[in-house]
Motif scaffolding. Structure first.
Motif, mmCIF file in Angstrom:
data_model
loop_
_atom_site.group_PDB
_atom_site.id
_atom_site.type_symbol
_atom_site.label_atom_id
_atom_site.label_comp_id
_atom_site.label_asym_id
_atom_site.label_seq_id
_atom_site.Cartn_x
_atom_site.Cartn_y
_atom_site.Cartn_z
ATOM 1 N N LYS A 157 111.854 -19.184 67.629
ATOM 2 C CA LYS A 157 112.565 -21.195 68.815
ATOM 3 C C LYS A 157 113.505 -20.997 69.871
ATOM 4 C CE LYS A 157 108.915 -22.128 66.601
ATOM 5 N NZ LYS A 157 107.491 -22.625 67.474
ATOM 6 N N MET A 160 114.437 -33.424 75.418
ATOM 7 C CA MET A 160 114.088 -33.040 74.078
ATOM 8 C C MET A 160 112.834 -31.805 73.681
ATOM 9 S SD MET A 160 112.746 -35.922 71.430
ATOM 10 C CE MET A 160 110.911 -36.733 71.872
ATOM 11 N N HIS A 161 113.360 -30.594 73.151
ATOM 12 C CA HIS A 161 112.360 -29.876 72.940
ATOM 13 C C HIS A 161 111.390 -31.221 71.456
ATOM 14 C CE1 HIS A 161 113.581 -26.550 75.151
ATOM 15 N NE2 HIS A 161 114.956 -27.491 74.771
ATOM 16 N N THR A 162 109.513 -30.547 71.953
ATOM 17 C CA THR A 162 109.576 -30.874 70.702
ATOM 18 C C THR A 162 107.837 -30.194 70.449
ATOM 19 O OG1 THR A 162 107.913 -32.217 71.917
ATOM 20 C CG2 THR A 162 109.552 -33.445 71.723
ATOM 21 N N ASP A 179 105.244 -28.054 68.601
ATOM 22 C CA ASP A 179 105.257 -26.591 68.580
ATOM 23 C C ASP A 179 107.164 -25.717 69.007
ATOM 24 O OD1 ASP A 179 102.974 -27.127 67.306
ATOM 25 O OD2 ASP A 179 102.090 -25.935 69.056
ATOM 26 N N ASN A 180 107.834 -26.366 69.897
ATOM 27 C CA ASN A 180 108.695 -25.905 69.977
ATOM 28 C C ASN A 180 109.942 -25.751 69.358
ATOM 29 O OD1 ASN A 180 108.099 -24.454 72.384
ATOM 30 N ND2 ASN A 180 107.961 -26.741 73.516
ATOM 31 N N LEU A 181 109.759 -26.791 68.572
ATOM 32 C CA LEU A 181 110.733 -27.559 67.060
ATOM 33 C C LEU A 181 110.850 -26.211 66.061
ATOM 34 C CD1 LEU A 181 109.634 -30.611 66.168
ATOM 35 C CD2 LEU A 181 111.654 -30.565 67.897
ATOM 36 N N ASP A 194 120.341 -28.390 77.351
ATOM 37 C CA ASP A 194 119.519 -29.044 78.094
ATOM 38 C C ASP A 194 120.213 -30.114 78.759
ATOM 39 O OD1 ASP A 194 117.121 -27.222 76.847
ATOM 40 O OD2 ASP A 194 117.398 -28.483 75.103
ATOM 41 N N GLY A 232 112.046 -34.361 67.519
ATOM 42 C CA GLY A 232 112.590 -33.574 68.564
ATOM 43 C C GLY A 232 114.002 -32.373 68.489
ATOM 44 N N LEU A 267 116.587 -21.835 69.490
ATOM 45 C CA LEU A 267 117.347 -23.255 70.290
ATOM 46 C C LEU A 267 118.791 -23.436 69.674
ATOM 47 C CD1 LEU A 267 114.379 -26.282 70.066
ATOM 48 C CD2 LEU A 267 115.563 -24.645 72.614
ATOM 49 N N VAL A 281 117.722 -31.016 70.703
ATOM 50 C CA VAL A 281 117.629 -31.067 72.171
ATOM 51 C C VAL A 281 119.898 -30.402 72.100
ATOM 52 C CG1 VAL A 281 118.801 -33.213 71.806
ATOM 53 C CG2 VAL A 281 119.094 -32.281 73.649
ATOM 54 N N ARG A 282 119.690 -29.461 73.486
ATOM 55 C CA ARG A 282 120.852 -28.298 73.282
ATOM 56 C C ARG A 282 120.963 -29.417 74.027
ATOM 57 N NH1 ARG A 282 118.269 -22.799 75.123
ATOM 58 N NH2 ARG A 282 117.339 -24.882 76.698
#
Length: 321
Positions: free
Chosen positions: A226, A201-203, A205-207, A314, A308, A228, A310-311
């Motif tokens: 971002k 998952m992206h977490t 500062d990437n959220l 991913d 987080g 996403l 998630v795509r």
């Protein structure tokens, strides 16, 4: 004969020899399986030349399916590698003829160490066959080689006998795909069975986060920055209350006059689907795909808190298809 016919002839020849070897399987294999299962040591496969190459593969198969196994080249064994062997071990020596000098030269030391010797040979009456406690008969009548010289059918029968031994041990040990995955963390199966959502998952500062009162302009800018494909909508208490995807924006655009006056709370999906960070990646992928309307982005929660996102891409990169 043309090349196709020659290739098929080779297949037919080796299949015919395999059937003969299959019919020679006796209760020795049961005794060897029990010996390995009850052993407090490891399985040591040894051989030289082509038999050694096949032995290395057999050892690798055993090791990856729950049996502690190693390969020892017989020639190297004569020069110190016998130190790998201990009294509790089961040594499976491979020699189709049963007369390989390097293999036979190991026998006195193996017996002195106290390990149990098993022979995988095509000649039960050979020196190797006579010295072994148990024998796996891999004897063939003719090689696939047109000259009947190169070890083709004999190598195949050795390999298949090793696979047979490994398959029985898999059943006896009740070895599961999850166990297999532990020994194959870099393979597709390993990733399918070991990787969790938290691992991909992206977490931080990437959220992509916006407030429920954020303007459409802010939503679009944050989503674009971002990259996403969605933004998570948070309330004043920093709790996630909705999600806005690219699809939500397209649907909101149908109300052209009102679009740029809208706030995030007017566009977001309130009853959103999410995943717990501890579920397997393959489970999350099923959650996204096996539904009436597939989704491409999934918020990830821990104890009710957003941790987080998630795509689907991913997850596909991790578990494949």
């Amino acid at each position: 004969m043309n090349s196709i016919e020659m290739a098929k002839k080779l297949f037919d020849s080796e299949i015919e020899e395999l059937i003969k070897v299959r019919n020679k399987i006796d209760d020795n294999i049961e005794k060897i399986v029990e010996l390995i299962l009850n052993s407090k040591g490891k399985v040591v496969i040894t051989g030289i030349g082509k038999s050694g190459l096949i032995g290395k593969k057999i050892a690798a198969t055993l090791a990856s399916t729950g049996t502690h196994a190693i390969f020892m080249n017989s020639a190297e064994g004569l020069h110190g590698d016998l130190g790998m062997i201990c009294e509790e071990d089961v040594v499976i020596a491979i020699s189709n003829s049963g007369n390989s000098e390097e293999v036979l030269s190991l026998i006195p030391s193996i017996k002195r160490i106290g390990a149990t010797l098993v022979a995988m040979t095509g000649n039960k009456k050979s020196p190797l066959g006579r010295e072994a406690k148990y024998i796996l008969n891999i004897g063939i009548e003719k090689e696939g080689c047109p000259l009947n010289l190169a070890p083709m059918s004999s190598a195949t029968s050795t390999l298949v006998m090793g696979d047979a031994l490994a398959s029985i041990l898999i059943e006896k040990r009740k070895f599961k795909p999850e166990n297999f995955a532990i020994y194959h963390p870099g393979g597709t199966l390993g990733r399918r069975l070991l990787m969790k959502v938290r691992d991909v998952m992206h977490t931080g500062d990437n959220l992509p986060l916006v407030n429920d009162i954020s303007s459409v302009d802010e939503v679009i800018l944050r989503m674009t920055k971002k990259r996403l494909g969605a933004v998570c909508v948070m309330n004043s208490e920093n709790k996630m209350v909705g999600i806005i995807t690219e699809g939500d924006l397209r649907r909101a655009l149908s109300k052209k006059e009102e679009f740029f006056k809208m706030k995030a709370e007017n566009i977001m999906t309130k009853n959103f689907t999410y995943a717990d960070e501890g579920i397997m990646a393959i489970e999350a992928l099923d959650l996204m795909e096996n539904r009436e309307n597939q989704i491409s982005v999934l918020p990830v929660m821990k104890n009710g808190e957003l941790v987080g996102i998630v795509r689907v891409h991913d997850l596909l990169n991790v578990v494949g298809r």
